[in-house]
Design a protein around this motif. Structure first.
Motif, PDB file in Angstrom:
ATOM      1  N   ASN A 134       0.766  -1.302  -0.070  1.00 35.31           N
ATOM      2  CA  ASN A 134       0.340   0.298  -0.119  1.00 35.31           C
ATOM      3  C   ASN A 134       0.752   1.433  -0.330  1.00 35.31           C
ATOM      4  O   ASN A 134       0.579   2.364  -0.197  1.00 35.31           O
ATOM      5  CB  ASN A 134      -0.650  -0.425   1.661  1.00 35.31           C
ATOM      6  CG  ASN A 134      -2.016  -1.015   1.520  1.00 35.31           C
ATOM      7  OD1 ASN A 134      -1.984  -0.879  -0.169  1.00 35.31           O
ATOM      8  ND2 ASN A 134      -2.493  -0.995   2.327  1.00 35.31           N
ATOM      9  N   CYS A 135       1.956   1.359   0.572  1.00 33.39           N
ATOM     10  CA  CYS A 135       3.176   2.395   0.573  1.00 33.39           C
ATOM     11  C   CYS A 135       4.313   2.618  -0.170  1.00 33.39           C
ATOM     12  O   CYS A 135       4.612   3.499  -0.569  1.00 33.39           O
ATOM     13  CB  CYS A 135       3.981   1.977   2.218  1.00 33.39           C
ATOM     14  SG  CYS A 135       2.739   2.384   3.105  1.00 33.39           S
ATOM     15  N   VAL A 136       3.554   1.320  -1.388  1.00 34.15           N
ATOM     16  CA  VAL A 136       4.148   1.753  -2.668  1.00 34.15           C
ATOM     17  C   VAL A 136       3.783   1.773  -3.810  1.00 34.15           C
ATOM     18  O   VAL A 136       4.104   2.328  -4.831  1.00 34.15           O
ATOM     19  CB  VAL A 136       4.825  -0.105  -2.886  1.00 34.15           C
ATOM     20  CG1 VAL A 136       5.835  -0.108  -4.219  1.00 34.15           C
ATOM     21  CG2 VAL A 136       6.429  -0.653  -1.825  1.00 34.15           C
ATOM     22  N   ALA A 137       3.043   1.101  -3.736  1.00 35.53           N
ATOM     23  CA  ALA A 137       1.926   1.573  -5.140  1.00 35.53           C
ATOM     24  C   ALA A 137       1.401   3.189  -4.386  1.00 35.53           C
ATOM     25  O   ALA A 137       1.299   3.944  -4.002  1.00 35.53           O
ATOM     26  CB  ALA A 137      -0.057   0.508  -5.041  1.00 35.53           C
ATOM     27  N   ARG A 138       0.876   3.701  -6.366  1.00 35.34           N
ATOM     28  CA  ARG A 138       0.541   4.897  -6.146  1.00 35.34           C
ATOM     29  C   ARG A 138      -0.760   5.076  -6.339  1.00 35.34           C
ATOM     30  O   ARG A 138      -1.833   4.282  -7.125  1.00 35.34           O
ATOM     31  CB  ARG A 138       1.595   5.120  -7.305  1.00 35.34           C
ATOM     32  CG  ARG A 138       2.679   5.362  -7.627  1.00 35.34           C
ATOM     33  CD  ARG A 138       3.542   6.261  -6.251  1.00 35.34           C
ATOM     34  NE  ARG A 138       3.560   5.503  -5.183  1.00 35.34           N
ATOM     35  CZ  ARG A 138       4.319   5.806  -4.040  1.00 35.34           C
ATOM     36  NH1 ARG A 138       4.589   7.317  -3.801  1.00 35.34           N
ATOM     37  NH2 ARG A 138       4.385   5.574  -3.200  1.00 35.34           N
ATOM     38  N   VAL A 139      -1.561   5.947  -5.922  1.00 33.71           N
ATOM     39  CA  VAL A 139      -3.048   6.388  -6.200  1.00 33.71           C
ATOM     40  C   VAL A 139      -3.173   6.474  -7.504  1.00 33.71           C
ATOM     41  O   VAL A 139      -4.349   5.880  -8.079  1.00 33.71           O
ATOM     42  CB  VAL A 139      -3.172   7.076  -5.335  1.00 33.71           C
ATOM     43  CG1 VAL A 139      -4.631   7.949  -5.915  1.00 33.71           C
ATOM     44  CG2 VAL A 139      -3.025   7.284  -3.869  1.00 33.71           C
ATOM     45  N   GLY A 140      -1.961   6.687  -8.376  1.00 32.34           N
ATOM     46  CA  GLY A 140      -3.351   6.849 -10.177  1.00 32.34           C
ATOM     47  C   GLY A 140      -3.097   5.116 -10.825  1.00 32.34           C
ATOM     48  O   GLY A 140      -3.757   5.136 -10.912  1.00 32.34           O
ATOM     49  N   TRP A 141      -2.053   4.812  -9.770  1.00 28.14           N
ATOM     50  CA  TRP A 141      -2.190   2.878 -10.711  1.00 28.14           C
ATOM     51  C   TRP A 141      -3.807   2.498  -9.903  1.00 28.14           C
ATOM     52  O   TRP A 141      -4.385   1.750 -10.831  1.00 28.14           O
ATOM     53  CB  TRP A 141      -1.178   2.216  -9.578  1.00 28.14           C
ATOM     54  CG  TRP A 141       0.605   2.477 -10.382  1.00 28.14           C
ATOM     55  CD1 TRP A 141       0.597   3.457 -10.905  1.00 28.14           C
ATOM     56  CD2 TRP A 141       1.578   2.053  -9.162  1.00 28.14           C
ATOM     57  NE1 TRP A 141       2.398   3.996 -10.547  1.00 28.14           N
ATOM     58  CE2 TRP A 141       2.184   2.959  -9.841  1.00 28.14           C
ATOM     59  CE3 TRP A 141       2.141   1.425  -8.867  1.00 28.14           C
ATOM     60  CZ2 TRP A 141       4.334   2.379 -10.195  1.00 28.14           C
ATOM     61  CZ3 TRP A 141       3.346   0.761  -7.993  1.00 28.14           C
ATOM     62  CH2 TRP A 141       4.347   1.589  -9.221  1.00 28.14           C
ATOM     63  N   MET A 142      -4.729   3.148  -8.299  1.00 28.76           N
ATOM     64  CA  MET A 142      -5.789   2.129  -8.548  1.00 28.76           C
ATOM     65  C   MET A 142      -6.306   2.687  -9.030  1.00 28.76           C
ATOM     66  O   MET A 142      -7.531   2.130  -9.535  1.00 28.76           O
ATOM     67  CB  MET A 142      -5.421   2.336  -6.743  1.00 28.76           C
ATOM     68  CG  MET A 142      -4.727   1.640  -6.163  1.00 28.76           C
ATOM     69  SD  MET A 142      -5.281  -0.164  -6.096  1.00 28.76           S
ATOM     70  CE  MET A 142      -3.048  -0.866  -4.808  1.00 28.76           C
ATOM     71  N   ASN A 143      -6.211   4.141  -9.665  1.00 28.19           N
ATOM     72  CA  ASN A 143      -7.497   4.924  -9.778  1.00 28.19           C
ATOM     73  C   ASN A 143      -7.560   4.467 -11.301  1.00 28.19           C
ATOM     74  O   ASN A 143      -8.859   4.025 -12.142  1.00 28.19           O
ATOM     75  CB  ASN A 143      -6.975   6.672 -10.090  1.00 28.19           C
ATOM     76  CG  ASN A 143      -7.076   6.848  -8.835  1.00 28.19           C
ATOM     77  OD1 ASN A 143      -7.812   6.867  -8.177  1.00 28.19           O
ATOM     78  ND2 ASN A 143      -6.913   7.748  -8.963  1.00 28.19           N
TER      79      ASN A 143
END
Length: 343
Positions: free
Chosen positions: A106-115
């Motif tokens: 969760n601390c590696v992944a970026r919010v933009g990736w999830m979006n």
């Protein structure tokens, strides 16, 4: 493992995949996933298979229904040919390292990736603000599921390929940020003519556990009579089968039934079309029903036997969890050390 796929020498070839216990198992789960899992096991690739119950609770689950669905998925694995003495089989919540590694990711992944994750958009619809944080963030848990075992390959349906791509992005960013070569860049394995099994009443929609009508899907607990009835009543069109798959380009229901026949028989879709070119549905659908009953009825019978003795399933899952933790715990420990946690 897929022929020709090269695994980095630093990582042992290993397959991981899981099925979410929400609702019941369908033919889509079997052809799109479990049948391929069995093939990987028999090919001798080290295999880890999981009932991903932590993923299930991203939307509300009745606790008793969740326990039953978890056991049903496990029964489906075993009845279809997953051998707990050859592969590791467990349910995700019994291995706490999954949740712990998910937080790191969760601390590696970026919010933009999830979006960009299309499945969240599809499931959340217009009510995204009311969905659980878990539903939004679960792709990082999926990445943890895979990378916790340094899995090099993941058999997936076409609709899950994006999640494996995210897993690759997370692994690459972790390795880059911490200047290590610790997590493998996992490869998706997508094979076979029916990687996406469609609805029996609407060939434009995926076969789903949550469809409105039971006639839309083949449940893996359906008995022989139900299996035959559903295929014989499956929606088709008035035209006979063409002599090439190109002739089914605009005939989604027909294409779906041909692909299902191909997957159940172990043939290519082109071979099925060649055999039945010019045939009407009065010939093809009974043949498909007979094939499906022959292939699926023994599996559903064994599943019902296993479900009648849940303690047997629970013992298998508990033993598998011990085996899984033996692999996962050292990998998580090293991850914490790389990140800088005092151990």
């Amino acid at each position: 493992m897929t022929e020709g796929v090269q695994t980095p020498s630093a990582f042992t070839p290993r397959i991981f995949s899981g099925i979410k216990p929400s609702g019941g198992l369908t033919l889509g789960n079997y052809l799109g996933a479990i049948q391929k899992f069995v093939a990987a096991q028999e090919a001798g690739t080290e295999s880890i298979f999981c009932v991903v119950d932590l993923h299930a609770i991203t939307v509300w689950q009745d606790p008793e229904d969740l326990r039953n669905a978890t056991r049903e998925v496990a029964a489906g694995y075993i009845a279809s040919g997953i051998d707990p003495t050859k592969s590791i089989l467990f349910n995700q919540s019994q291995v706490h390292e999954h949740a712990e590694l998910a937080w790191i990711f969760n601390c590696v992944a970026r919010v933009g990736w999830m979006n960009r994750m299309t499945q969240f958009k599809e499931k959340a619809g217009k009510n995204a603000e009311k969905q659980s944080l878990g539903l939004y963030a679960y792709p990082s848990l999926m990445a943890a599921d895979i990378l916790l075992y340094h899995a090099t390959h993941v058999p997936v349906g076409e609709d899950q390929k994006q999640h494996v791509e995210l897993t690759r992005d997370i692994a690459a960013k972790f390795n880059h940020d911490y200047k290590v070569d610790f997590f493998p860049i996992t490869e998706p394995v997508i094979e076979g003519p029916a990687v996406r099994v469609m609805n029996l009443r609407d060939g434009s929609k995926k076969m789903s556990k949550s469809g409105e009508s039971d006639m839309e899907r083949i449940n893996m607990l359906d008995d022989a009579d139900k299996i035959a009835k559903k295929f014989k009543k499956a929606k088709t069109d008035p035209e006979p089968l063409p002599d090439t798959m190109d002739g089914l380009a605009d005939r989604p229901e027909a294409r779906n039934l041909v692909n299902i026949y191909a997957s159940l028989s172990g043939q290519s879709s082109d071979a099925v079309i060649a055999e039945y070119a010019g045939a009407g549905w009065g010939k093809f659908k009974p043949a498909l029903a007979d094939l499906a009953v022959d292939k699926l009825a023994p599996i559903s019978e064994e599943m019902r036997r296993l479900m009648d003795d849940p303690s047997e399933i629970d013992k298998i899952l508990a033993h598998g969890a011990e085996q899984a933790r033996a692999i996962a715990a050292p990998i998580l420990k090293r991850t914490y050390e790389i990140v800088g946690m005092v151990r």
